[in-house]
Design a protein around this motif. Structure first.
Motif, mmCIF file in Angstrom:
data_model
loop_
_atom_site.group_PDB
_atom_site.id
_atom_site.type_symbol
_atom_site.label_atom_id
_atom_site.label_comp_id
_atom_site.label_asym_id
_atom_site.label_seq_id
_atom_site.Cartn_x
_atom_site.Cartn_y
_atom_site.Cartn_z
ATOM 1 N N PRO A 3 58.973 18.665 49.537
ATOM 2 C CA PRO A 3 59.449 20.049 49.938
ATOM 3 C C PRO A 3 61.011 20.135 49.726
ATOM 4 O O PRO A 3 61.571 19.367 49.705
ATOM 5 N N LYS A 4 61.288 21.654 49.592
ATOM 6 C CA LYS A 4 62.624 21.762 49.532
ATOM 7 C C LYS A 4 63.017 22.346 50.993
ATOM 8 O O LYS A 4 62.059 22.980 51.747
ATOM 9 N N HIS A 5 64.298 22.219 51.495
ATOM 10 C CA HIS A 5 64.683 22.882 52.686
ATOM 11 C C HIS A 5 65.908 23.411 52.865
ATOM 12 O O HIS A 5 66.849 23.269 51.681
ATOM 13 N N PHE A 6 66.209 24.396 53.607
ATOM 14 C CA PHE A 6 67.420 24.893 54.040
ATOM 15 C C PHE A 6 67.442 25.122 55.559
ATOM 16 O O PHE A 6 66.457 25.419 56.155
ATOM 17 N N VAL A 7 68.783 25.292 56.302
ATOM 18 C CA VAL A 7 69.151 25.300 57.593
ATOM 19 C C VAL A 7 69.692 26.480 57.787
ATOM 20 O O VAL A 7 70.596 27.142 56.900
ATOM 21 N N VAL A 8 69.196 27.641 58.729
ATOM 22 C CA VAL A 8 69.635 28.565 59.434
ATOM 23 C C VAL A 8 70.418 28.367 60.548
ATOM 24 O O VAL A 8 69.814 27.909 61.518
ATOM 25 N N ASP A 9 71.743 28.821 60.902
ATOM 26 C CA ASP A 9 72.341 28.714 62.189
ATOM 27 C C ASP A 9 72.600 30.161 62.367
ATOM 28 O O ASP A 9 73.549 30.887 61.922
ATOM 29 N N THR A 10 71.860 30.752 63.700
ATOM 30 C CA THR A 10 72.042 32.075 63.727
ATOM 31 C C THR A 10 72.064 32.418 65.437
ATOM 32 O O THR A 10 71.481 31.836 66.105
ATOM 33 N N ALA A 11 72.718 33.515 65.621
ATOM 34 C CA ALA A 11 72.536 34.086 67.038
ATOM 35 C C ALA A 11 71.461 35.011 66.761
ATOM 36 O O ALA A 11 71.065 35.609 65.703
ATOM 37 N N GLU A 67 71.592 31.841 48.341
ATOM 38 C CA GLU A 67 71.698 32.581 49.714
ATOM 39 C C GLU A 67 71.206 33.839 50.109
ATOM 40 O O GLU A 67 70.548 34.145 51.129
ATOM 41 N N GLU A 68 71.063 34.453 48.863
ATOM 42 C CA GLU A 68 70.188 35.825 49.043
ATOM 43 C C GLU A 68 68.795 35.748 49.407
ATOM 44 O O GLU A 68 68.299 36.325 50.396
ATOM 45 N N GLU A 69 68.208 34.465 48.867
ATOM 46 C CA GLU A 69 66.802 34.330 49.056
ATOM 47 C C GLU A 69 66.708 33.777 50.365
ATOM 48 O O GLU A 69 65.701 34.262 51.118
ATOM 49 N N ALA A 70 67.656 32.947 51.004
ATOM 50 C CA ALA A 70 67.626 32.444 52.257
ATOM 51 C C ALA A 70 67.654 33.606 53.257
ATOM 52 O O ALA A 70 67.046 33.512 54.147
ATOM 53 N N ALA A 71 68.547 34.671 52.980
ATOM 54 C CA ALA A 71 68.692 35.539 53.913
ATOM 55 C C ALA A 71 67.234 36.437 53.771
ATOM 56 O O ALA A 71 66.664 36.988 54.848
ATOM 57 N N MET A 102 68.200 44.405 61.328
ATOM 58 C CA MET A 102 68.828 42.931 61.481
ATOM 59 C C MET A 102 69.941 42.819 60.731
ATOM 60 O O MET A 102 69.893 43.305 59.585
ATOM 61 N N ARG A 103 70.929 42.203 61.140
ATOM 62 C CA ARG A 103 72.170 41.594 60.382
ATOM 63 C C ARG A 103 72.135 40.440 60.067
ATOM 64 O O ARG A 103 72.179 39.441 60.837
ATOM 65 N N VAL A 104 72.293 39.937 58.668
ATOM 66 C CA VAL A 104 72.342 38.689 58.194
ATOM 67 C C VAL A 104 73.546 38.482 57.344
ATOM 68 O O VAL A 104 73.683 39.203 56.370
ATOM 69 N N ARG A 105 74.326 37.504 57.844
ATOM 70 C CA ARG A 105 75.665 37.228 57.014
ATOM 71 C C ARG A 105 75.655 35.631 56.654
ATOM 72 O O ARG A 105 75.173 34.886 57.345
ATOM 73 N N GLY A 106 76.193 35.208 55.396
ATOM 74 C CA GLY A 106 76.204 34.031 55.241
ATOM 75 C C GLY A 106 77.539 33.617 54.899
ATOM 76 O O GLY A 106 78.455 34.186 54.516
ATOM 77 N N ARG A 107 77.640 32.353 54.613
ATOM 78 C CA ARG A 107 79.072 31.693 53.974
ATOM 79 C C ARG A 107 79.089 31.458 52.575
ATOM 80 O O ARG A 107 80.092 31.071 51.967
ATOM 81 N N VAL A 120 59.894 42.615 73.153
ATOM 82 C CA VAL A 120 61.394 43.208 72.382
ATOM 83 C C VAL A 120 61.444 42.762 71.372
ATOM 84 O O VAL A 120 61.609 41.290 70.921
ATOM 85 N N PRO A 121 61.522 43.566 70.078
ATOM 86 C CA PRO A 121 61.653 42.745 68.666
ATOM 87 C C PRO A 121 62.844 41.885 68.414
ATOM 88 O O PRO A 121 63.944 42.274 69.058
ATOM 89 N N MET A 122 62.569 40.908 67.751
ATOM 90 C CA MET A 122 63.390 40.093 67.539
ATOM 91 C C MET A 122 64.613 40.279 66.568
ATOM 92 O O MET A 122 64.181 41.230 65.758
ATOM 93 N N GLU A 123 65.604 40.090 66.680
ATOM 94 C CA GLU A 123 66.794 40.357 65.854
ATOM 95 C C GLU A 123 67.596 39.236 65.658
ATOM 96 O O GLU A 123 67.918 38.328 66.461
ATOM 97 N N PHE A 124 68.309 39.058 64.391
ATOM 98 C CA PHE A 124 69.178 37.960 64.206
ATOM 99 C C PHE A 124 70.467 38.513 63.568
ATOM 100 O O PHE A 124 70.510 39.622 62.976
ATOM 101 N N GLU A 125 71.642 38.099 63.912
ATOM 102 C CA GLU A 125 72.826 38.382 63.636
ATOM 103 C C GLU A 125 73.879 37.168 63.165
ATOM 104 O O GLU A 125 73.386 36.118 63.854
#
Length: 319
Positions: free
Chosen positions: A113-121, A38-42, A1-6, A95-100
């Motif tokens: 609660p705390k929140h964060f949002v992921v926008d992912t392909a 960001e590291e913990e979110a990934a 799984m490939r994860v990139r952030g901003r 088919v195993p799920m993958e994010f990129e």
């Protein structure tokens, strides 16, 4: 799984500051701090994929509760129970799920609660997934409370503060918005009933009302609807500011009672039947839960646009 952030790694949910008088602990319940790094979110997104890749082929509803929260957990766990009953062999073709190409939108927040949002392909098609992760304490794992799909060119552009953090809309804050996130679910379910409120026409507003009206014209049965916010057991509403207002995620609950005419034999979907309690001799009442996202305009803008929804049957009863 490939994860990139901003964003670059930043503060954790708790911090310690110093004053001239000595050490002062700033509690996560009170301080306005980034919800996570960001590291913990990934890592949370990677954990989600790992759990789902165990849950989905086995239809493991219990394990699913460790990945999802709130209304999304209710929808997906009930779906797994139903599919597991109909297909006890599981899903060997899964088919195993993958994010990129994943981007993380992490706001500063006070309290829980705390929140964060992921926008992912994903490897599930061209649509992008917007996922809201939540937790109620620093000792908890992050779980997904919302998961909705958007065309790539329709993902909103979220604003950033001076330090690059996303800007959350507090639950009861309607500043420069048509309504607050806490008002959105109640307004939406009222709109489904009476068509009132500042809602744009679309498949999830006027289109849903039209669908219900057409379903009520069948000779073999009648359908009754009752919608509600579902109370605090549902996912807590959460919004991020955009250039034009805010994108707000919220949940709702929908009861649908289908009563067949005298002499008609009830026709029940096999997955609904797997969740059915009681004997359906004349009627079936299904309880559905939904998660959706709406674009809230600024006050001078147009109406509220409900732009994406996921829903599913969570229970059913027969009479």
């Amino acid at each position: 799984m490939r994860v990139r952030g901003r964003l670059t790694a930043a503060l954790t949910g708790l911090a310690v500051t110093m004053s001239l008088a000595g050490c002062v602990t700033v509690r996560g319940e009170e301080a306005v701090l980034p919800a996570t790094t960001e590291e913990e979110a990934a890592e949370a997104l990677e954990r989600y994929a790992e759990i789902k890749n165990e849950v989905n082929p086995a239809y493991d509803a219990e394990l699913n509760e460790t990945a999802d929260a709130g209304a999304l957990a209710a929808i997906n766990s009930a779906g797994h129970r139903a599919r597991g009953a109909v297909h006890p062999e599981g899903n060997p073709g899964y088919v195993p799920m993958e994010f990129e190409d994943s981007h993380f939108h992490i706001p500063r927040q006070a309290g829980w609660p705390k929140h964060f949002v992921v926008d992912t392909a994903t490897n599930r098609g061209d649509a992008r997934w917007l996922m809201v992760f939540t937790r109620n304490a620093v000792t908890e794992d992050w779980r997904a409370a919302y998961l909705l799909t958007f065309d790539a060119d329709e993902v909103p552009e979220f604003t950033r503060d001076e330090d690059g953090w996303a800007e959350a809309v507090p639950e009861d804050d309607a500043e420069e918005l048509a309504m607050s996130p806490s008002e959105l679910a109640e307004g939406y379910v009222d709109h489904l009933s009476d068509g009132e409120g500042p809602y744009e026409d679309g498949p999830l507003t006027s289109g849903e009302r039209e669908r219900r009206e057409e379903a009520g014209n069948e000779a073999a049965y009648v359908v009754q609807y009752q919608d509600s916010t579902g109370g605090r057991a549902h996912s807590v509403p959460f919004g991020l500011r955009t250039e034009d207002g805010a994108l707000v995620f919220f949940s709702a609950e929908h009861h649908e009672k289908q009563t067949w005419a005298e002499g008609e034999t009830p026709v029940i979907d096999e997955y609904v039947e797997a969740l059915l309690e009681g004997e359906a001799s004349r009627s079936v009442t299904t309880r559905r839960m939904s998660v959706q996202a709406a674009l809230l305009p600024r006050l001078e803008g147009e109406g509220v646009e409900v732009v994406s929804r996921v829903f599913g049957v969570v229970s059913a009863s027969g009479e």
